[in-house]
Design an enzyme around this catalytic site. Sequence first.
Site, PDB file in Angstrom:
ATOM      1  CB  SER A 133      -0.869  -0.022   1.256  1.00 39.65           C
ATOM      2  OG  SER A 133      -1.385   1.257   1.524  1.00 39.65           O
ATOM      3  CD  GLU A 135      -2.390   5.449   4.129  1.00 36.16           C
ATOM      4  OE1 GLU A 135      -1.938   5.804   5.221  1.00 36.16           O
ATOM      5  OE2 GLU A 135      -3.012   6.207   3.376  1.00 36.16           O
ATOM      6  CE1 TYR A 157      -4.157  -1.344   5.539  1.00 37.63           C
ATOM      7  CE2 TYR A 157      -3.093   0.675   4.813  1.00 37.63           C
ATOM      8  CZ  TYR A 157      -3.713  -0.519   4.522  1.00 37.63           C
ATOM      9  OH  TYR A 157      -3.883  -0.878   3.207  1.00 37.63           O
TER      10      TYR A 157
HETATM   11  P1  GDP Z   1      -6.537   6.222   3.358  1.00 40.36           P
HETATM   12  O1  GDP Z   1      -5.733   7.074   2.445  1.00 40.36           O
HETATM   13  O2  GDP Z   1      -6.260   4.758   3.166  1.00 40.36           O
HETATM   14  O3  GDP Z   1      -6.465   6.613   4.771  1.00 40.36           O
HETATM   15  O4  GDP Z   1      -8.059   6.368   2.835  1.00 40.36           O
HETATM   16  P2  GDP Z   1      -9.328   7.159   3.417  1.00 40.36           P
HETATM   17  O5  GDP Z   1     -10.296   7.217   2.280  1.00 40.36           O
HETATM   18  O6  GDP Z   1      -9.829   6.544   4.679  1.00 40.36           O
HETATM   19  O7  GDP Z   1      -8.787   8.614   3.782  1.00 40.36           O
HETATM   20  C1  GDP Z   1      -8.213   9.445   2.829  1.00 40.36           C
HETATM   21  C2  GDP Z   1      -7.932  10.793   3.427  1.00 40.36           C
HETATM   22  O8  GDP Z   1      -9.167  11.483   3.686  1.00 40.36           O
HETATM   23  C3  GDP Z   1      -7.166  10.805   4.747  1.00 40.36           C
HETATM   24  O9  GDP Z   1      -6.177  11.794   4.667  1.00 40.36           O
HETATM   25  C4  GDP Z   1      -8.221  11.206   5.771  1.00 40.36           C
HETATM   26  O10 GDP Z   1      -7.699  11.874   6.910  1.00 40.36           O
HETATM   27  C5  GDP Z   1      -9.077  12.150   4.947  1.00 40.36           C
HETATM   28  N1  GDP Z   1     -10.422  12.358   5.490  1.00 40.36           N
HETATM   29  C6  GDP Z   1     -11.005  13.561   5.772  1.00 40.36           C
HETATM   30  N2  GDP Z   1     -12.235  13.386   6.262  1.00 40.36           N
HETATM   31  C7  GDP Z   1     -12.452  12.057   6.305  1.00 40.36           C
HETATM   32  C8  GDP Z   1     -13.565  11.259   6.726  1.00 40.36           C
HETATM   33  O11 GDP Z   1     -14.588  11.761   7.171  1.00 40.36           O
HETATM   34  N3  GDP Z   1     -13.428   9.894   6.600  1.00 40.36           N
HETATM   35  C9  GDP Z   1     -12.291   9.316   6.092  1.00 40.36           C
HETATM   36  N4  GDP Z   1     -12.201   7.971   5.965  1.00 40.36           N
HETATM   37  N5  GDP Z   1     -11.219  10.058   5.716  1.00 40.36           N
HETATM   38  C10 GDP Z   1     -11.304  11.391   5.813  1.00 40.36           C
END
Ligand code: GDP
Length: 335
Positions: A133, A135, A157
């Site tokens: 990933s 990440e 993660y």
């Molecule tokens: P990730 O890149 O695997 O963590 O995928 P996510 O879709 O969970 O999050 C992507 C980005 O969106 C991260 O930087 C989060 O902090 C940001 N983010 C902002 N608001 C939200 C929210 O309400 N839910 C999630 N899941 N992410 C959010």
Amino acid sequence: MTRALITGITGQDGFYLSEHLLGLGYDVYGLIRGQANPKRPLLERTLPDVHIVDGDLLDQASLMNIIQKVKPDEVYNLAAISFVMLSWNQPELTGEITGLGALRVLEAIRLSASASPSRSKSASGIKFYQASSSEMFGKVRETPQNEKTPFHPRSPYGVAKAYAHYITMNYRESYNIFACSGILFNHESPRRGPEFVTRKITQGATRIKLGLQKELVMGDLEPRRDWGYAGDYVRAMHLMLQQDAPDDYVVGTGETHQIKEFAQLAFARLGLDYREYVRTDAQFLRPAEVDLLIADPSKAREKLGWKREVSFQGLVDMMVDADLAAEAKMQAAAV
Ligand code: GDP
């Protein structure tokens, strides 16, 4: 007939990969965890040609039995606790499943070689794909990120994925297993879980449009992600296992967008201005954030001949349209 075993079959990528492999004429087996798994009926309904096998990434013996029984040619390890935010609440379980789970699958492959001498041309004739990933890049050391960019994970993660990535390399080097890692950047679709930001936005915007919800409460809107379409990315997984030699590949679009750009396009698709509906709240802020991800996918393009088909705008539109159709169907069923 080539036989594939997929862990994480009930997830977004498990679905698209199964569809892709079935389309190529594969015999597909999917690992399902737990008694009365609630996702099982959906899997049986949507992918009736997939053979379901019971097992658990926490249970080494179950994995060894499955490898011996199924005798797969290719194993795709997609199973993980994949939601970054959750990994802070359950860091140990995340390490067990997302990190050590990969080791257990590799061990099952390695040990199957001694059990079946016909497969002894390498440590095992089984090819292995690990879902690594972006990440792992976390607090990025360079931009854009390629296969040689050092890792600096920012969540339990990301740390667990880095372990799984390195153990995959190590089993390739130690035991001559044909093991590849795809370092996939965020990939989305109408099948994305609603906890992820893209789907949360498209579902929220749709419900606001239909008058079912008044606002959308989110976290940090500034971070940037390299988002592609999951259906495009599973093709890269399969291609990696068809090469002459195992290797690791970055898969992404080479474009980056802020969360608020995604929100802006999604709401605009419905004729709305996201600024009127989106509110931020500290409950969705993360203890450590990944601010910027952008892939350099040139190796995948040059060596695998891989390229994405769906653009950023195309992805947003596809997800919004699917959520709108699903919501309309639910409402029609309710009256
Ligand atoms: P990730 O890149 O695997 O963590 O995928 P996510 O879709 O969970 O999050 C992507 C980005 O969106 C991260 O930087 C989060 O902090 C940001 N983010 C902002 N608001 C939200 C929210 O309400 N839910 C999630 N899941 N992410 C959010």
